[in-house]
Design an enzyme around this catalytic site. Structure first.
Site, mmCIF file in Angstrom:
data_model
loop_
_atom_site.group_PDB
_atom_site.id
_atom_site.type_symbol
_atom_site.label_atom_id
_atom_site.label_comp_id
_atom_site.label_asym_id
_atom_site.label_seq_id
_atom_site.Cartn_x
_atom_site.Cartn_y
_atom_site.Cartn_z
ATOM 1 N N ASP A 395 0.854 -1.178 0.000
ATOM 2 C CA ASP A 395 0.000 0.000 0.000
ATOM 3 C C ASP A 395 0.897 1.237 0.000
ATOM 4 O O ASP A 395 2.108 1.135 0.233
ATOM 5 C CB ASP A 395 -0.893 -0.047 1.243
ATOM 6 C CG ASP A 395 -1.867 1.103 1.286
ATOM 7 O OD1 ASP A 395 -2.335 1.517 0.212
ATOM 8 O OD2 ASP A 395 -2.154 1.591 2.390
ATOM 9 N N ASP A 593 -0.926 -1.594 6.257
ATOM 10 C CA ASP A 593 -1.121 -1.194 7.656
ATOM 11 C C ASP A 593 -2.559 -0.883 8.012
ATOM 12 O O ASP A 593 -2.851 -0.585 9.161
ATOM 13 C CB ASP A 593 -0.265 0.037 7.964
ATOM 14 C CG ASP A 593 -0.820 1.299 7.308
ATOM 15 O OD1 ASP A 593 -1.431 1.183 6.220
ATOM 16 O OD2 ASP A 593 -0.650 2.388 7.880
ATOM 17 N N ASP A 597 -6.365 -3.258 4.073
ATOM 18 C CA ASP A 597 -5.319 -4.149 3.566
ATOM 19 C C ASP A 597 -5.486 -5.589 4.059
ATOM 20 O O ASP A 597 -4.815 -6.495 3.556
ATOM 21 C CB ASP A 597 -3.928 -3.646 3.999
ATOM 22 C CG ASP A 597 -3.588 -2.292 3.401
ATOM 23 O OD1 ASP A 597 -3.920 -2.079 2.222
ATOM 24 O OD2 ASP A 597 -3.005 -1.462 4.114
#
Length: 704
Positions: A395, A593, A597
């Site tokens: 990400d 995080d 996700d």
């Protein structure tokens, strides 16, 4: 250890029981499943004292038995008879007392039909001692060919005694080495103080044991003290050293409302805190439990050793019987004695302890080292598999970047930078918007005096307005400037460049005239670029998948060695991307995080959670980076490669040791070179093989 402590086997983690004991599968002494600061060296010291006494009893046995052969000592009567009796009695004490634990474990293994290393030790020493005792007490039972000129039959008391003593030596060295594998976790536990200073409802303070803390308690943390539990700051300001948790050497500033983690160290200011988590619920306790669980898990490579161990002990017994028969039928006179020595040597040298310890020891040391470097592995499979990752998906926000906007540039129009920044901070201070917080933080970092604001008003979707030092101030986007009839054309070029770089432009107007434009962006973490560079150089394909717009995503990726960018993707899209990459044959790791996700982390071969992220992201991950940056991935991958290499070295050594040792003990070289392997040498080799495996695993404690 406290009552109720769960013990487990170093080689068979599925074996768990309350209190100490022996493993029903391999016979090894069970160890506490979780380390404790109360652990002492009592077991090591007790085994050391036992070993010292065994050496004291065994040395005279060896001197009596080997002296005539090595130095030509000939004992005159009646001393010769006294020496033989001394040898027999001392050896019997060594075997029956010193070897009692081995016989007990060997018997239990036969009762449960789970033959192990102690089965072989008990058979080898038992046969050698029993034969010697019968030959010593009733020599007339043996044929004349086995008698010497004095009518005595050769005995092997010294072999049985030396085997017991050397096996005990191996256990002592192995136990002492294994204790070192838990030093990293005990070091983490030692970070937490034993007491805390609790503030009562009447304001009185007292030092209380850590076990008596409860959620909601108020504590005083004085300068230089360690934070006793997880919680938040109620009063005071200070800097806290969180290096034990994140590896970051720079202390972190703490003000009321900020989180505190147990085990971190307060620096200069006094803090009052509220306990949020205590006991086993603290971050540090969860880390220790997670690492301990990983240490006890079984790596896929362990399956090789398990398959071999399933038939190894029965096969060794068969080989020992075959060696005995071969020497009895074709060996030199006295054939029975030579056959017995060969069989005992095979049983002793083939002890599978080194094979069983090869993988668990490496996993234990690697997990401990990872914890000390801020990398937590959920299990042994994650340690082994991470080295095979060839594609890393990550990400953007919070993984590549800091996860919060910061002020990166300011363009002024007719006013000084300090003035416009102070005005902007003043009008944003009552706001809760992240962009406004970034401007206030920048002004505080530059130690500017932020004036008060009156008439504050937040206009949703546009910005904020207010009066500062008698000036009308407006701060927001281009739409706010239009509604305030402020001519902002002079800033358009700067704003366009900011947007092209993935930043957000905020306009400041003072008394109806454009005063400045601020560029704010989610800055890339300082560690991101070198971390991605190291992974890229190692041949890992780097893929960014983010929910941000394409312009912002490409702007961030432009300065980084990223191979592929996917922008505007949903959590489902990220999981689908992982599945597509795996379908093409890639071994995929996902680093993230956030809650969004979690599906992708679960779908990846290896999920990597950032320690500064959400709990659900961390729970979905196979690897957690406590510091929350990608540099930990490079460290974790390097540790994975070193661990697998170490395991293979251990397995190779264990297999080669047995492949060479068993034929030598059986006597394959005797027809060619006249060489045989004494049971005493076999015992020494067996003990050293286990110690060498543990010693090799301990090399993982330090980076190569």
């Amino acid at each position: 250890m406290p009552a109720g402590t769960i013990y487990t086997c170093p080689m068979h983690p599925e074996v768990r029981q309350e209190g100490p004991g022996s493993c029903p599968k391999c016979g090894m002494a069970l160890e506490p499943a979780l380390p404790s600061l109360d652990d002492d060296d009592g077991e090591v010291c007790a085994l050391g004292r036992r070993l010292a006494l065994l050496f004291a009893l065994t040395l005279p046995v060896v001197a009596v038995a080997m002296g005539p052969h090595l130095f030509g000592w000939m004992w005159p009567e009646p001393w010769a008879s006294i020496a033989r009796w001394a040898e027999a009695l001392l050896a019997t004490v060594v075997v029956l007392w010193g070897g009692a634990p081995f016989f007990a474990r060997g018997w239990r293994s036969l009762v449960r039909w789970s033959p192990n290393m102690y089965t072989l030790i008990a058979l080898g020493t038992g046969v050698a001692w029993l034969y010697s005792a019968v030959a010593f007490a009733w020599p007339s039972l043996f044929p004349p060919a086995m008698h010497d000129m004095h009518g005595h039959v050769a005995v092997y008391f010294e072999s049985a005694a030396v085997i017991v003593t050397l096996v005990t030596l191996g256990d002592f060295l192995e136990l002492r080495a294994r204790r070192r594998t838990g030093e990293a976790l005990r070091g983490l536990l030692g970070l937490v103080p034993k007491t805390a200073r609790r503030i009562g409802e009447d304001g009185a303070e007292e030092d209380v044991p850590l076990e008596s803390l409860h959620v909601g308690d108020h504590l005083r943390v004085r300068p230089g003290e360690k934070v006793p539990a997880d919680g938040s700051v109620l009063d005071g300001e200070s800097h806290v050293d969180e290096s034990m948790l994140t590896g970051e050497a720079m202390p972190v500033g703490k003000v009321p409302g900020d989180k505190l983690t147990g085990g971190t160290q307060n620096q200069h200011g006094a803090l009052t805190m509220r306990v949020g988590h205590a006991g086993t619920d603290t971050v540090l306790s969860r880390i220790v439990a997670m690492v301990a669980e990983a240490q006890r898990s079984r790596a896929p490579l362990q399956r090789v050793a398990d398959k071999v161990a399933a038939w190894f002990v029965p096969a060794v017994v068969v080989l020992a019987v075959l060696a005995f028969v071969a020497w009895w039928l074709a060996g030199p006179v006295p054939t029975f004695a030579h056959a017995l020595v060969a069989a005992v040597s095979v049983l002793i040298v083939a002890c599978p302890c080194a094979l069983g310890l090869a993988t668990p020891m490496s996993i234990m040391v690697a997990s401990g080292r990872g914890a000390s470097e801020g990398v937590l592995f959920r299990d042994a499979a994650a340690i082994e598999q991470l080295r095979d990752v060839d594609t890393l998906v990550f990400d953007k926000t919070g993984t590549l970047t800091e996860g919060k906007p910061v002020l990166v540039d300011v363009r002024t129009f007719g006013r000084e930078r300090a003035t416009v920044l102070a005005f902007a901070a003043a009008v944003e201070r009552p706001s809760e918007h992240p962009l406004g917080a970034a401007i206030v933080a920048a002004a505080q970092a530059e130690e500017l005096v932020i004036p008060p604001v009156t008439g504050f008003q937040a206009i949703v979707g546009r910005g904020v307005t207010g009066s500062v030092d008698g000036h009308d101030v407006a701060l927001g986007n281009a739409r706010l400037m239009e509604s305030e009839r402020v001519e902002a054309g002079a800033a358009n070029d700067f704003a366009e460049k900011a947007r092209f770089k993935g930043a957000t432009a905020m306009y400041l107007a003072v008394d109806g005239r454009l005063a400045a434009v601020f560029s704010l962006a989610d800055a890339v973490k300082p560690s991101t670029r070198p971390a991605l560079g190291a992974l890229h150089a190692a041949g890992v394909r780097l893929v960014m998948a983010t929910g941000d717009n394409e312009a912002t995503a490409k702007a961030v990726a432009a300065s980084l060695p990223i191979d592929e960018v996917h922008a505007g993707v949903s959590p489902e899209d990220k999981a689908a991307l992982i599945a597509a990459l795996k379908a093409k044959g890639a071994t995929v790791a996902m680093a993230g995080d956030g809650v969004n996700d979690a599906p992708a982390l679960a779908a990846a071969d290896i999920g990597i959670g950032m320690g500064n992220g959400s709990d659900i992201a961390i729970q979905s991950a196979s690897v957690t980076l406590l510091k929350g940056d990608l540099a930990g991935i490079a460290r974790a991958r390097s540790l994975s490669e070193a661990t697998v290499k170490n395991i293979r070295q251990n397995l190779f050594f264990a297999f080669v040791y047995n492949a060479v040792g068993v034929p030598l003990a059986a006597g394959v070289l005797y027809p060619f070179l006249g060489i045989t392997l004494s049971p005493m040498i076999a015992a020494l080799a067996m003990s050293l093989s286990s110690v060498s495996v543990v010693g090799n695993a301990l090399r993982l404690r330090t980076p190569s």
